[in-house]
Write a protein that holds these residues in place. Structure first.
Motif, PDB file in Angstrom:
ATOM      1  N   SER A  72       0.779  -1.385  -0.023  1.00  0.00           N
ATOM      2  CA  SER A  72       0.212   0.059   0.073  1.00  0.00           C
ATOM      3  C   SER A  72       0.785   1.041  -0.096  1.00  0.00           C
ATOM      4  O   SER A  72       2.023   1.335   0.999  1.00  0.00           O
ATOM      5  CB  SER A  72      -0.807  -0.133   1.194  1.00  0.00           C
ATOM      6  OG  SER A  72      -1.611   1.299   1.412  1.00  0.00           O
ATOM      7  N   SER A  73       0.455   2.043  -0.907  1.00  0.00           N
ATOM      8  CA  SER A  73       1.565   3.453  -0.855  1.00  0.00           C
ATOM      9  C   SER A  73       0.858   4.505   0.101  1.00  0.00           C
ATOM     10  O   SER A  73       1.694   5.491   0.179  1.00  0.00           O
ATOM     11  CB  SER A  73       1.280   4.097  -2.245  1.00  0.00           C
ATOM     12  OG  SER A  73      -0.118   4.401  -2.507  1.00  0.00           O
ATOM     13  N   MET A  79      -2.361   1.432   4.123  1.00  0.00           N
ATOM     14  CA  MET A  79      -3.604   0.765   4.380  1.00  0.00           C
ATOM     15  C   MET A  79      -3.025  -0.753   4.842  1.00  0.00           C
ATOM     16  O   MET A  79      -2.353  -1.300   4.085  1.00  0.00           O
ATOM     17  CB  MET A  79      -4.383   0.771   3.169  1.00  0.00           C
ATOM     18  CG  MET A  79      -5.840   0.082   3.479  1.00  0.00           C
ATOM     19  SD  MET A  79      -6.753   0.790   4.723  1.00  0.00           S
ATOM     20  CE  MET A  79      -6.840   2.486   4.306  1.00  0.00           C
ATOM     21  N   TYR A 104      -4.323  -4.338   4.753  1.00  0.00           N
ATOM     22  CA  TYR A 104      -5.136  -5.153   3.851  1.00  0.00           C
ATOM     23  C   TYR A 104      -5.437  -6.637   4.535  1.00  0.00           C
ATOM     24  O   TYR A 104      -6.012  -7.697   3.821  1.00  0.00           O
ATOM     25  CB  TYR A 104      -4.878  -5.194   2.514  1.00  0.00           C
ATOM     26  CG  TYR A 104      -4.912  -4.143   1.705  1.00  0.00           C
ATOM     27  CD1 TYR A 104      -6.175  -3.458   1.392  1.00  0.00           C
ATOM     28  CD2 TYR A 104      -3.785  -3.198   1.308  1.00  0.00           C
ATOM     29  CE1 TYR A 104      -6.376  -2.333   0.613  1.00  0.00           C
ATOM     30  CE2 TYR A 104      -3.880  -2.093   0.925  1.00  0.00           C
ATOM     31  CZ  TYR A 104      -5.281  -1.383   0.450  1.00  0.00           C
ATOM     32  OH  TYR A 104      -5.273  -0.278  -0.266  1.00  0.00           O
ATOM     33  N   VAL A 123      -8.483   4.763   1.474  1.00  0.00           N
ATOM     34  CA  VAL A 123      -7.331   5.196   0.759  1.00  0.00           C
ATOM     35  C   VAL A 123      -7.370   6.407   0.107  1.00  0.00           C
ATOM     36  O   VAL A 123      -6.767   7.347   0.061  1.00  0.00           O
ATOM     37  CB  VAL A 123      -7.062   4.068  -0.202  1.00  0.00           C
ATOM     38  CG1 VAL A 123      -6.025   4.585  -1.464  1.00  0.00           C
ATOM     39  CG2 VAL A 123      -6.436   2.847   0.342  1.00  0.00           C
ATOM     40  N   GLU A 160      -0.603   1.018  -6.655  1.00  0.00           N
ATOM     41  CA  GLU A 160      -0.249  -0.103  -5.824  1.00  0.00           C
ATOM     42  C   GLU A 160      -1.279  -0.662  -4.974  1.00  0.00           C
ATOM     43  O   GLU A 160      -1.651  -1.953  -4.808  1.00  0.00           O
ATOM     44  CB  GLU A 160       0.859   0.618  -4.826  1.00  0.00           C
ATOM     45  CG  GLU A 160       1.746  -0.381  -4.127  1.00  0.00           C
ATOM     46  CD  GLU A 160       2.853   0.096  -3.527  1.00  0.00           C
ATOM     47  OE1 GLU A 160       4.002  -0.788  -3.754  1.00  0.00           O
ATOM     48  OE2 GLU A 160       2.760   1.034  -2.832  1.00  0.00           O
ATOM     49  N   ASP A 161      -2.243   0.225  -4.531  1.00  0.00           N
ATOM     50  CA  ASP A 161      -3.528   0.024  -3.652  1.00  0.00           C
ATOM     51  C   ASP A 161      -4.355  -0.934  -4.476  1.00  0.00           C
ATOM     52  O   ASP A 161      -5.066  -1.900  -4.038  1.00  0.00           O
ATOM     53  CB  ASP A 161      -3.906   0.973  -3.092  1.00  0.00           C
ATOM     54  CG  ASP A 161      -2.938   1.464  -1.865  1.00  0.00           C
ATOM     55  OD1 ASP A 161      -3.216   0.982  -0.705  1.00  0.00           O
ATOM     56  OD2 ASP A 161      -1.902   2.021  -2.228  1.00  0.00           O
ATOM     57  N   THR A 205      -3.181  -4.439  -5.239  1.00  0.00           N
ATOM     58  CA  THR A 205      -3.054  -5.171  -4.211  1.00  0.00           C
ATOM     59  C   THR A 205      -4.745  -5.798  -4.084  1.00  0.00           C
ATOM     60  O   THR A 205      -4.981  -6.890  -3.773  1.00  0.00           O
ATOM     61  CB  THR A 205      -2.739  -4.439  -2.651  1.00  0.00           C
ATOM     62  OG1 THR A 205      -1.336  -4.322  -2.913  1.00  0.00           O
ATOM     63  CG2 THR A 205      -2.933  -5.418  -1.756  1.00  0.00           C
TER      64      THR A 205
END
Length: 454
Positions: A301-302, A305, A307, A333, A353-354, A357
């Protein structure tokens, strides 16, 4: 005095008035109009005959146009869409979305008082619309069942009639109001106005929806007016007096929302929705020092966050809980938890990135059946692009199982099971109960999925 007649062409023949007026109020009259060049129907509102004969008609018409331009800036699924202002002779008209449906008042009159769950569905939709309006420093000031339309054959409520809309900063307002739904401050020429002003009317609307049968038996058509409560000491019976099936939580939330004096009343629509149990508690904030991705199995996560809950729910196959968790992490986010939805600018800037994911988790634990990348592939396979093609959108809905028999499903009818069609999930974050209105949001999102190379 100008009254448009059925069959009359206006705006140089661009529109043709259809049948009798859709409705008339204290300020305006609304007509149904056909645009022959497109075959589309619109609602066009003008100042009514009473306003036209006033000495200050020109001044009132300027206010009418300015208000229309304010409303034109509103873009929310449960707010009537205003398109433009036109002129026919000396009379200006506001061109709006035409909704084939009935008001909540008509619906309750015909059907009888609503169940608590159905009433809360509509109040939640209109409540979120009011939060949107309040965020723009505006008040509606005329919330009532007659000003809420239900789209035909859909559980979608739309807020209409913004004739009394004013800036929250305005301290002196006209004392126009609807008895039974207007708070005490609207009876005063000058008073304290704020979001709580609309809270009272929203709570009173819910009061009516849940007690219509009981009120009717006692010869009443609205809750006790605030003026009567304040100066005649006429008590407001609690909603459960008319309908014993109302939960205590909802009963108490309505009464707090209808407190006579503003300082004692529920202050915001968000708080009112919380009191009703309609607001999911804000998601935990991301940990300040998240574990390295290598220690978290690639849950990158950038924005830090977490997950792990999403992953665990997916591993357990709890598809409905996963769908809700997906919505919550995406809002977190994008820092849109309070608003509860994402606009195109938030989608376009969603961290790749998020997004990657979340998608990879869905794809992995559904064995490649669900996920954003799966939905994007199906959409593009049907010829879909970022252009808003309704035909392709309908085909996409059919393909992923969001439509059945040519009609869009409601969120409650979604299949939360691995046996669902490919691409059926995730879906909740896209729009909940306004499926037909998701096109712009979803197509823009698929474009972001493409940009992030999912």
């Amino acid at each position: 005095m100008i009254i448009w007649q059925p069959g009359q062409q206006i705006n140089n023949g661009r529109f043709i008035i259809q049948g009798k007026a859709l409705g008339s109020g204290g300020f305006g009259i609304t007509y149904k109009a056909l645009e022959p060049s497109t075959g589309k129907l619109y609602a066009i509102k003008t100042l009514n005959s009473t306003m036209q004969i006033r000495e200050d008609f020109a001044e009132q018409q300027v206010k009418f146009i300015n208000e229309a331009l304010t409303i034109k800036g509103f873009d929310y699924p449960h707010i009537l869409k205003v398109y433009e202002v036109i002129q026919e002779g000396q009379l200006f008209g506001v061109v709006m979305e035409y909704i084939d449906g009935e008001t909540l008042f008509q619906y309750a009159q015909n059907k009888g008082q609503l169940s608590e769950s159905e009433a809360l569905l509509y109040i939640d939709q209109i409540g979120r619309a009011l939060e949107y309006i309040h965020d723009k420093a505006q008040l509606h000031r005329d919330i009532k069942p007659q000003n809420i339309l239900l789209r035909q054959n859909k559980q979608e409520a739309v807020l209409i009639d913004f004739g009394l809309t004013r800036s929250i900063a305005t301290k002196s307002m006209t004392n126009s109001f609807t008895e039974g739904y207007a708070p005490i401050e609207q009876y005063r020429r000058k008073g304290s106005f704020g979001s709580y002003t609309d809270v009272y009317a929203l709570a009173a609307t819910l009061y009516y929806l849940l007690t219509a049968d009981g009120l009717k038996k006692e010869g009443e058509v609205t809750p006790v007016p605030a003026q009567n409560r304040k100066y005649d000491d006429e008590p407001l019976p609690e909603p459960k007096h008319y309908n014993s099936r109302i939960s205590q939580r909802v009963n108490d939330a309505i009464l707090q929302g209808m407190e006579i004096e503003p300082e004692k009343r529920t202050p915001t629509v968000l708080k009112f929705r919380e009191n009703l149990g309609l607001v999911v508690q804000p998601r935990r904030t991301p940990p300040p020092n998240p574990l390295p991705a290598s220690e978290e199995g690639g849950l990158k996560s950038s924005v830090g966050m977490d997950y792990r809950k999403l992953r665990d729910l997916l591993a357990q196959g709890k598809w409905k809980e996963v769908d809700e968790e997906t919505k919550q992490v995406m809002l977190a986010v994008a820092k849109r938890e309070k608003e509860g939805w994402l606009y195109e600018e938030h989608i376009d800037n969603f961290p790749c990135e998020d997004l990657r994911t979340i998608d990879q988790l869905w794809v992995k634990y559904s064995d490649g059946k669900f996920g954003f990348s799966v939905q994007k592939r199906i959409y593009q396979g049907l010829g879909g692009t970022r252009e808003y093609d309704l035909d392709i959108w309908d085909k996409f809905g059919d393909k992923v199982g969001w439509r059945k028999g040519g009609s869009w499903l409601y969120y409650k009818d979604i299949t939360f099971d691995k046996k669902a069609p490919e691409g059926h999930l995730p879906c909740g974050w896209y729009g909940e109960d306004f499926w037909g209105g998701m096109l712009i949001r979803v197509v823009g999102f698929f474009s972001r999925v493409e940009t992030c190379r999912l």
